[in-house]
Motif scaffolding. Structure first.
Motif, PDB file in Angstrom:
ATOM      1  N   GLU A 263     -37.922 -37.134  40.526  1.00  0.00           N
ATOM      2  CA  GLU A 263     -38.392 -38.352  39.875  1.00  0.00           C
ATOM      3  C   GLU A 263     -39.303 -39.155  40.786  1.00  0.00           C
ATOM      4  O   GLU A 263     -40.290 -39.747  40.343  1.00  0.00           O
ATOM      5  N   ALA A 264     -38.976 -39.173  42.080  1.00  0.00           N
ATOM      6  CA  ALA A 264     -39.804 -39.900  43.038  1.00  0.00           C
ATOM      7  C   ALA A 264     -41.165 -39.230  43.181  1.00  0.00           C
ATOM      8  O   ALA A 264     -42.203 -39.902  43.264  1.00  0.00           O
ATOM      9  N   LEU A 265     -41.173 -37.906  43.221  1.00  0.00           N
ATOM     10  CA  LEU A 265     -42.444 -37.205  43.332  1.00  0.00           C
ATOM     11  C   LEU A 265     -43.286 -37.409  42.078  1.00  0.00           C
ATOM     12  O   LEU A 265     -44.519 -37.578  42.175  1.00  0.00           O
ATOM     13  N   ALA A 266     -42.656 -37.401  40.921  1.00  0.00           N
ATOM     14  CA  ALA A 266     -43.400 -37.631  39.678  1.00  0.00           C
ATOM     15  C   ALA A 266     -44.072 -39.002  39.709  1.00  0.00           C
ATOM     16  O   ALA A 266     -45.250 -39.133  39.361  1.00  0.00           O
ATOM     17  N   ARG A 267     -43.333 -40.021  40.128  1.00  0.00           N
ATOM     18  CA  ARG A 267     -43.913 -41.370  40.204  1.00  0.00           C
ATOM     19  C   ARG A 267     -45.050 -41.417  41.218  1.00  0.00           C
ATOM     20  O   ARG A 267     -46.114 -41.990  40.967  1.00  0.00           O
ATOM     21  N   GLU A 268     -44.835 -40.804  42.375  1.00  0.00           N
ATOM     22  CA  GLU A 268     -45.808 -40.867  43.462  1.00  0.00           C
ATOM     23  C   GLU A 268     -47.087 -40.122  43.095  1.00  0.00           C
ATOM     24  O   GLU A 268     -48.203 -40.641  43.293  1.00  0.00           O
TER      25      GLU A 268
END
Length: 259
Positions: free
Chosen positions: A239-244
C-alpha cells in the motif's frame, strides 16, 4: 491505487478487448494509464483512446525502431501536437542497439529532437534505451548542459551506471514486469537504490507480462504484480509503494492533474 505509466492500448492484443482491459485494470486497483506513442503518424489513434476513457492519457513520439521513417517530424511538430489536453508526455524515443531496426544516426537525431520538445514543453520525455547505456548517458548529459528537461527511463533494463547517471540529472526510473523475472537480479539491485521520489511502475503491455502471467499478453491490470514484487525488493508494504509510486507519477506527469 496504481498507475500504469506505460502501455500500448492500440496494439492488437489489447485493442480488441478494451472494455475488458479497462474493467480488469479497475478491479486490480489500477486507476489510470498512459498509452504510449510509437509513431507520430498514429497520433490520432492515441488521442482517440485517451478521449474514450477519462483515466487514459497519451504521449506523442517516435519509437527508435521507427526513427528513420519519421525524420520528417520536427521538434516543432511534437510541440504542436503535445498541446492536446490529454497528451501528457513526449516519446517514447531513444536508442535501441539490440535490434538496430533503425540506423543509429537516425535514432540519435530523432532522440535529440524529442529532447528539444520535452525541454520546450516541460512535458516528461519517455525514454527507451536498450543496450545503449554509454551513448544514452552521454546524450542525456550533453543535452542537460543545454537546459534541463524532465524524463523517465522506462522499462528499465540497463546497468546501474545508467540509472545513477540518469538520476543525477533529475530523471526517473520506471520498473516493468522484468523486476519479477527470476534472472533479473541486476534490475532488482537498481530498484533497491532508486530514491523514494524517483520511481514509477508500468507494464509496457502487451509485452513483458510479469510472473505469474509470463507467456501471456500483458495488460494494465498486471502492473499490480510488478508493484507487489517491487515493494518486496524495497522492503515496504504494498500500500505504501502504491501511494508513493502514484505520487511520483502525478509529479512527473503533472499535466494529468492528479497532483
Amino acid at each position: 491505487m496504481l498507475i500504469d505509466s506505460h502501455c500500448h492500448l492500440d496494439f492488437d492484443s489489447l485493442a480488441g478487448d478494451l472494455d475488458g482491459v479497462m474493467a480488469r485494470a479497475a478491479e486490480a486497483g489500477v486507476a489510470g494509464m498512459v498509452t504510449i506513442s510509437t509513431r507520430v503518424e498514429n497520433f490520432s489513434t492515441y488521442v482517440a483512446l485517451s478521449e474514450r476513457f477519462a483515466n487514459v492519457w497519451c504521449s506523442v513520439g517516435t519509437h527508435p525502431h521507427n526513427a528513420h521513417e519519421e525524420l520528417h517530424i520536427a521538434s516543432e511538430d511534437l510541440i504542436r501536437l503535445s498541446a492536446h489536453p490529454k497528451c501528457v508526455a513526449i516519446g517514447e524515443a531513444g536508442l535501441d542497439y539490440h535490434y538496430d531496426n533503425s540506423p543509429r544516426d537516425a535514432q540519435t537525431e530523432g532522440f535529440r529532437r524529442h529532447i528539444a520538445a520535452a525541454r520546450a514543453t516541460g512535458l516528461p520525455l519517455v525514454i527507451h534505451s536498450r543496450e545503449a547505456d554509454d551513448d544514452m548517458a552521454r546524450i542525456l548529459e550533453e543535452e542537460t548542459e543545454q537546459g534541463a528537461f524532465p524524463f523517465v527511463l522506462h522499462c528499465f533494463s540497463s546497468g546501474a551506471d545508467l540509472a545513477r547517471r540518469g538520476l543525477a540529472l533529475g530523471g526517473y526510473v520506471s520498473f516493468s514486469g522484468i523486476v519479477t523475472f527470476r534472472n533479473a537480479e541486476e534490475i532488482r539491485a537498481v530498484a533497491e537504490f532508486v530514491p523514494a521520489d524517483r520511481y514509477l511502475v508500468e507494464t509496457d503491455a502487451p509485452y513483458l507480462a510479469p510472473v505469474p502471467h509470463r507467456g501471456k499478453p500483458n495488460e494494465p491490470a498486471f502492473v499490480r504484480h510488478t508493484a507487489e514484487r517491487l515493494a518486496e525488493v524495497r522492503g515496504m508494504e504494498f500500500e505504501a509503494l502504491a501511494r508513493e509510486s502514484t505520487a511520483n507519477f502525478a509529479r512527473l506527469f503533472s499535466k494529468t492533474g492528479l497532483a
